[in-house]
Design a protein around this motif. Structure first.
Motif, PDB file in Angstrom:
ATOM      1  N   ALA A   3       0.863  -1.177   0.000  1.00  0.00           N
ATOM      2  CA  ALA A   3       0.000   0.000   0.000  1.00  0.00           C
ATOM      3  C   ALA A   3       0.901   1.228   0.000  1.00  0.00           C
ATOM      4  O   ALA A   3       1.779   1.366   0.844  1.00  0.00           O
ATOM      5  N   TRP A  32       4.903   3.583   2.634  1.00  0.00           N
ATOM      6  CA  TRP A  32       4.704   2.213   2.176  1.00  0.00           C
ATOM      7  C   TRP A  32       4.427   1.308   3.362  1.00  0.00           C
ATOM      8  O   TRP A  32       4.976   1.487   4.458  1.00  0.00           O
ATOM      9  N   VAL A  67      -6.702  -0.893   4.453  1.00  0.00           N
ATOM     10  CA  VAL A  67      -6.086   0.324   3.910  1.00  0.00           C
ATOM     11  C   VAL A  67      -6.819   0.822   2.661  1.00  0.00           C
ATOM     12  O   VAL A  67      -6.685   1.982   2.290  1.00  0.00           O
ATOM     13  N   GLN A  68      -7.610  -0.045   2.045  1.00  0.00           N
ATOM     14  CA  GLN A  68      -8.343   0.357   0.848  1.00  0.00           C
ATOM     15  C   GLN A  68      -9.356   1.458   1.159  1.00  0.00           C
ATOM     16  O   GLN A  68      -9.830   2.140   0.260  1.00  0.00           O
ATOM     17  N   ARG A  94      -5.905   8.482   2.025  1.00  0.00           N
ATOM     18  CA  ARG A  94      -4.514   8.805   1.676  1.00  0.00           C
ATOM     19  C   ARG A  94      -3.896   7.787   0.723  1.00  0.00           C
ATOM     20  O   ARG A  94      -2.808   8.012   0.212  1.00  0.00           O
ATOM     21  N   LEU A  95      -4.609   6.676   0.491  1.00  0.00           N
ATOM     22  CA  LEU A  95      -4.078   5.621  -0.374  1.00  0.00           C
ATOM     23  C   LEU A  95      -3.915   6.137  -1.806  1.00  0.00           C
ATOM     24  O   LEU A  95      -4.842   6.685  -2.381  1.00  0.00           O
ATOM     25  N   LEU A 102      -2.337   0.552  -4.680  1.00  0.00           N
ATOM     26  CA  LEU A 102      -2.262  -0.761  -4.052  1.00  0.00           C
ATOM     27  C   LEU A 102      -1.601  -1.676  -5.077  1.00  0.00           C
ATOM     28  O   LEU A 102      -2.206  -2.024  -6.081  1.00  0.00           O
ATOM     29  N   SER A 140      -8.673   4.013   3.125  1.00  0.00           N
ATOM     30  CA  SER A 140      -7.938   5.219   3.483  1.00  0.00           C
ATOM     31  C   SER A 140      -8.005   6.245   2.353  1.00  0.00           C
ATOM     32  O   SER A 140      -7.770   5.920   1.193  1.00  0.00           O
ATOM     33  N   SER A 195       0.840   5.259   0.160  1.00  0.00           N
ATOM     34  CA  SER A 195      -0.055   6.331   0.605  1.00  0.00           C
ATOM     35  C   SER A 195       0.679   7.665   0.657  1.00  0.00           C
ATOM     36  O   SER A 195       1.907   7.714   0.677  1.00  0.00           O
TER      37      SER A 195
END
Length: 134
Positions: free
Chosen positions: A10, A21, A54-55, A59-60, A63, A57, A12
């Protein structure tokens, strides 16, 4: 139900100059989704394991899919991740270095097959995204 889960890196928006990372294990159940990372700043990083998707987020940025692992490998991956040396003594060492160190360790433990062509291609792509190299 699948007996494998995908592992991603991930990427971001970070708090500093570089993108952040971490390794994301996308388990089927929300409570089992794991994000492995080092957090902090130059000289003050610490290992963190978070249970989160995290998907979700904002801020991502990206992926990057790396590899599918057997569900039984999740705990060994967490163990390896917690044992990676956090190199606070090296100026400029950061979360991106941690992720690459973790991938090397997973290859050495034969949790990730370093000979897998798709994985090798994705890891090379990831290396090309590393920031701050002189």
């Amino acid at each position: 139900m699948s007996s494998t889960v995908p592992i991603y890196v991930a990427i971001s928006i970070g708090d500093g100059v570089y993108k952040h990372w971490g390794v994301f294990i996308d388990a089927p159940q929300e409570k089992d989704k794991i994000f492995l990372q080092v957090a902090g700043s130059d000289g003050r990083f610490r290992y963190e394991l978070e249970t989160r998707d995290v998907q979700r987020s904002e801020r991502l940025v990206e992926l990057l899919p790396l590899y599918d692992v057997d569900v039984a490998e999740i705990n060994p991956i967490k163990t390896v991740a917690s044992q990676i040396t956090v190199h606070n003594e090296i100026r400029g060492w950061n979360c991106q270095d941690y992720v690459l160190d973790l991938l090397e360790a997973l290859e050495n433990e034969a949790i990730v097959n370093s000979k897998d062509e798709r994985y090798k291609k994705q890891k090379d792509l990831l290396r090309g995204k590393q920031e701050g190299l002189a």
